[in-house]
Design an enzyme around this catalytic site. Sequence first.
Site, short mmCIF file in Angstrom:
data_model
loop_
_atom_site.label_atom_id
_atom_site.label_comp_id
_atom_site.label_asym_id
_atom_site.label_seq_id
_atom_site.Cartn_x
_atom_site.Cartn_y
_atom_site.Cartn_z
N ARG A 15 0.85 -1.18 0.00
CA ARG A 15 0.00 0.00 0.00
C ARG A 15 0.88 1.22 0.00
O ARG A 15 2.04 1.18 0.43
CB ARG A 15 -0.94 0.02 1.20
CG ARG A 15 -0.26 0.13 2.54
CD ARG A 15 -1.28 0.39 3.65
NE ARG A 15 -2.30 -0.63 3.69
CZ ARG A 15 -3.37 -0.56 4.47
NH1 ARG A 15 -3.54 0.51 5.26
NH2 ARG A 15 -4.27 -1.52 4.48
N ASP A 195 5.96 6.31 -2.24
CA ASP A 195 7.01 5.71 -3.06
C ASP A 195 8.17 5.15 -2.22
O ASP A 195 9.32 5.12 -2.66
CB ASP A 195 7.55 6.71 -4.08
CG ASP A 195 6.46 7.21 -5.02
OD1 ASP A 195 5.63 6.38 -5.44
OD2 ASP A 195 6.43 8.41 -5.31
N ARG A 196 7.86 4.71 -1.02
CA ARG A 196 8.86 4.13 -0.11
C ARG A 196 9.96 5.13 0.28
O ARG A 196 11.02 4.73 0.74
CB ARG A 196 9.49 2.86 -0.71
CG ARG A 196 8.50 1.73 -0.95
CD ARG A 196 7.86 1.29 0.37
NE ARG A 196 6.99 0.14 0.23
CZ ARG A 196 5.67 0.18 0.13
NH1 ARG A 196 5.05 1.36 0.13
NH2 ARG A 196 4.97 -0.91 0.06
N MET A 197 9.69 6.40 0.08
CA MET A 197 10.65 7.44 0.48
C MET A 197 10.30 7.91 1.89
O MET A 197 9.98 9.07 2.12
CB MET A 197 10.63 8.59 -0.53
CG MET A 197 11.14 8.20 -1.91
SD MET A 197 12.91 7.81 -1.89
CE MET A 197 13.60 9.45 -1.75
#
Length: 217
Positions: A15, A195-197
């Site tokens: 997610r 965005d996994r940042m």
Amino acid sequence: MDATSRPPSLAGLRRSYVGEPLLETAVAADPVVQFTTWFQEALEAGLPEPNAMVVATASAGGRPSARTVLLKEYDERGFVFYTNYESRKGRDLAENPRASLLFPWHPIRRQVRVEGTVTRLSHEESAAYFASRPYGSRIGAWASRQSAVVRSREVLDARYEELSARWPEEPPVPDFWGGYLVTPREVEFWQGRMDRMHDRLRYRRGQGGWVLERLAP
């Protein structure tokens, strides 16, 4: 292996985390103060048992283990939980007095991770907390030799009934039970982002106080 017994595919389970930025300019200088802010927000968000935390320990030989317990107190000294000294975590901490704590506040896309040294609380502090527990929990602390092999549920229940009859009102504090204080050396605050940042800010105890660092996600 037929279709019903195959494990589900996990590759597509993901997610997007949409969260507010966690910036160095917006956090407290002390990690315990920052933890108070986040803990209050976890309470206000209605998270079930926001004081539930994973406690990871390791034996002297390096064998790790982890389990969920409840944080029962924290202050400028550190983080407190209670358990049986003879449990696996108690034995680990006797051999290797270090632990890592993890607060997994997934619904609000946050985590807090604590690493530190561990010491036992005084008998007086443990006794004061023990007296505040519900009666059944106090008998349960006596009945369960935590982490030991039990022959059956019936044996465990019989032990509980025996002890209830022995102490119908005020069971004493077991000598094998009490509190631990985790004195933090590092505290990391993790905020989920797109965005996994993700944002990761770590407080590390230095010679002159706490050092704040940003970690790559």
